[in-house]
Design an enzyme around this catalytic site. Structure first.
Site, PDB file in Angstrom:
ATOM      1  N   LYS A 160      12.786  -1.815  -8.639  1.00  0.00           N
ATOM      2  CA  LYS A 160      13.534  -0.747  -7.105  1.00  0.00           C
ATOM      3  C   LYS A 160      13.651  -2.351  -6.298  1.00  0.00           C
ATOM      4  CE  LYS A 160      13.056   1.444  -3.334  1.00  0.00           C
ATOM      5  NZ  LYS A 160      12.019   1.398  -2.680  1.00  0.00           N
ATOM      6  N   HIS A 205       3.980   2.237  -8.009  1.00  0.00           N
ATOM      7  CA  HIS A 205       2.929   1.029  -7.511  1.00  0.00           C
ATOM      8  C   HIS A 205       2.030   0.915  -8.658  1.00  0.00           C
ATOM      9  CE1 HIS A 205       3.877   1.931  -3.287  1.00  0.00           C
ATOM     10  NE2 HIS A 205       4.191   0.485  -3.225  1.00  0.00           N
ATOM     11  N   SER A 245       7.749   3.965  -0.710  1.00  0.00           N
ATOM     12  CA  SER A 245       6.704   4.304   0.391  1.00  0.00           C
ATOM     13  C   SER A 245       7.320   5.081   1.755  1.00  0.00           C
ATOM     14  CB  SER A 245       5.458   3.142   0.415  1.00  0.00           C
ATOM     15  OG  SER A 245       5.043   3.079  -0.033  1.00  0.00           O
ATOM     16  N   HIS A 282       2.391   4.887  -4.875  1.00  0.00           N
ATOM     17  CA  HIS A 282       2.773   6.005  -5.538  1.00  0.00           C
ATOM     18  C   HIS A 282       3.037   5.796  -7.038  1.00  0.00           C
ATOM     19  CE1 HIS A 282       6.542   3.700  -5.441  1.00  0.00           C
ATOM     20  NE2 HIS A 282       6.249   3.041  -3.509  1.00  0.00           N
ATOM     21  N   GLN A 327       7.325  -9.507   7.741  1.00  0.00           N
ATOM     22  CA  GLN A 327       8.777  -9.241   6.782  1.00  0.00           C
ATOM     23  C   GLN A 327       9.555  -8.166   7.385  1.00  0.00           C
ATOM     24  OE1 GLN A 327       7.187  -8.716   3.369  1.00  0.00           O
ATOM     25  NE2 GLN A 327       8.772  -6.030   3.201  1.00  0.00           N
ATOM     26  N   GLY A 359       0.798  -1.097   0.151  1.00  0.00           N
ATOM     27  CA  GLY A 359      -0.217   0.178  -0.061  1.00  0.00           C
ATOM     28  C   GLY A 359       0.911   1.038  -0.023  1.00  0.00           C
TER      29      GLY A 359
HETATM   30  P1  AMP Z   1       5.809  -2.032  -1.651  1.00  0.00           P
HETATM   31  O1  AMP Z   1       4.435  -1.766  -1.783  1.00  0.00           O
HETATM   32  O2  AMP Z   1       7.197  -1.291  -1.189  1.00  0.00           O
HETATM   33  O3  AMP Z   1       6.366  -3.497  -1.246  1.00  0.00           O
HETATM   34  O4  AMP Z   1       6.345  -2.697  -3.029  1.00  0.00           O
HETATM   35  C1  AMP Z   1       5.133  -3.131  -4.225  1.00  0.00           C
HETATM   36  C2  AMP Z   1       6.006  -3.066  -5.709  1.00  0.00           C
HETATM   37  O5  AMP Z   1       6.016  -2.424  -5.938  1.00  0.00           O
HETATM   38  C3  AMP Z   1       7.024  -4.035  -5.794  1.00  0.00           C
HETATM   39  O6  AMP Z   1       6.815  -5.476  -6.568  1.00  0.00           O
HETATM   40  C4  AMP Z   1       7.920  -2.936  -5.609  1.00  0.00           C
HETATM   41  O7  AMP Z   1       9.294  -3.650  -5.986  1.00  0.00           O
HETATM   42  C5  AMP Z   1       7.043  -2.301  -6.370  1.00  0.00           C
HETATM   43  N1  AMP Z   1       7.836  -0.775  -6.063  1.00  0.00           N
HETATM   44  C6  AMP Z   1       8.419   0.290  -5.478  1.00  0.00           C
HETATM   45  N2  AMP Z   1       8.875   0.917  -5.864  1.00  0.00           N
HETATM   46  C7  AMP Z   1       8.838   1.062  -6.668  1.00  0.00           C
HETATM   47  C8  AMP Z   1       9.595   1.991  -8.183  1.00  0.00           C
HETATM   48  N3  AMP Z   1       9.750   2.766  -7.932  1.00  0.00           N
HETATM   49  N4  AMP Z   1       9.709   1.902  -9.419  1.00  0.00           N
HETATM   50  C9  AMP Z   1       8.612   0.760  -9.240  1.00  0.00           C
HETATM   51  N5  AMP Z   1       8.462  -1.016  -9.184  1.00  0.00           N
HETATM   52  C10 AMP Z   1       7.816  -0.421  -7.445  1.00  0.00           C
END
Ligand code: AMP
Length: 282
Positions: free
Chosen positions: A149, A37, A186, A34, A61, A31
């Site tokens: 990322k 996502h 985030s 940005h 995690q 969640g």
């Molecule tokens: P998270 O909510 O941080 O667990 O991220 C969810 C998904 O979004 C994961 O597959 C991340 O690698 C991807 N993600 C997070 N930040 C970015 C970004 N700046 N650009 C592309 N994908 C992202």
């Protein structure tokens, strides 16, 4: 768009979709959406009949001293943003639903989980592999969308999918960045104004490493030195690691060849940021 919290309900919705031969794409997230996502959702929308996005801040995690409690939660805003991307289903399970009393199982991807971020975050990738394995069993998607990322996360999940014969294809998409190059995260919202300004050094340093490689440098030590020097010029930065590793095994390399991942983790105050670039050397 539907918001589903219940696992059996989600499974029955997806069973119905699959009975109509619909393809299912899945974007797992924690969640606080940005553009990173949203870019995954957009590609997922283009490539699948049904788009499922999960929002779950996965407690297992996070280490005991990490930011689980203060991790940003903004479900209403996320629902609004996902709706604009034409997501079909937002899956928001509770912790109790994912890890009911008596829960005992975890998924451990050896070796690659213990390198890079795994060193300073013991158990982190066990938590990631476990939750993603559970989510894949619940959603049974045709395609899974991840961001470049979190490169190590991608390697761990791909390894798990191959090793456990999970029938899903993985799509890893480019990192989306702010205008000054900082990778969207985030966690960027934790930064003070000074830290936020200084954090732009991470991508600048990675780009200058890429330039150096383009000009022929192959010694990993030199590349790491360039990056470290640039980062240490910023007063609020504290380096966790700067590494040049093989893009598949994540083992350190001395001489750059093939697909190399240049990855780093740096603290700005209490906030740990990660970034990376992949370079193909032929
Ligand atoms: P998270 O909510 O941080 O667990 O991220 C969810 C998904 O979004 C994961 O597959 C991340 O690698 C991807 N993600 C997070 N930040 C970015 C970004 N700046 N650009 C592309 N994908 C992202």
């Amino acid at each position: 768009m539907m918001i589903v919290r219940d696992i059996p309900k989600l499974k029955s919705l997806l069973r119905a979709a699959r009975a109509q031969d619909k393809t299912v794409g899945f974007v797992p997230t924690m969640g606080a959406f940005h553009d990173g996502h949203l870019s995954l959702m957009r590609v997922c929308r283009r490539e699948n009949d049904l788009v499922v996005v999960s929002i779950f801040v996965n407690p297992i995690q996070f280490g005991p001293k990490e930011d689980f409690r203060r991790y940003p939660r903004q479900e209403k805003k996320d629902v609004f943003l996902a709706k604009k991307e034409n997501v079909d289903i937002i899956f928001c399970p509770s912790i109790k639903n994912m890890y009911p009393d008596g829960y005992l199982t975890s998924v451990e991807v050896a070796d690659v989980s213990n390198r890079l971020c795994g060193r300073s975050r013991p158990g982190h990738f066990r938590g990631v592999a476990t939750v993603v394995a559970k989510l894949l069993n619940i959603v049974e998607p045709d395609r899974l969308y991840l961001g470049e990322k979190d490169a190590q996360q991608g390697v761990v999940i791909q390894r798990m999918i191959e090793d456990l014969n999970v029938p899903v294809s993985v799509r890893i998409l480019k990192t989306v960045r702010e205008t000054d190059g900082l990778a969207m995260s985030s966690r960027n919202q934790y930064l003070t104004a000074v830290q936020r300004r200084e954090a732009a050094v991470l991508y600048r340093a990675l780009k200058s490493a890429a330039d150096q490689i383009r000009h022929g440098e192959r010694r990993a030590q030199r590349i790491r030195q360039t990056i470290r020097r640039m980062i240490l010029r910023e007063s609020s930065a504290r380096i966790d690691y700067v590494a040049c590793v093989d893009g598949n095994s994540l083992r350190p390399v001395d001489l750059l060849q093939g697909r190399v991942l240049v990855a780093l983790a740096v603290w700005f105050g209490n906030t740990r940021l990660i970034d990376n670039i992949t370079i193909n050397i032929i």
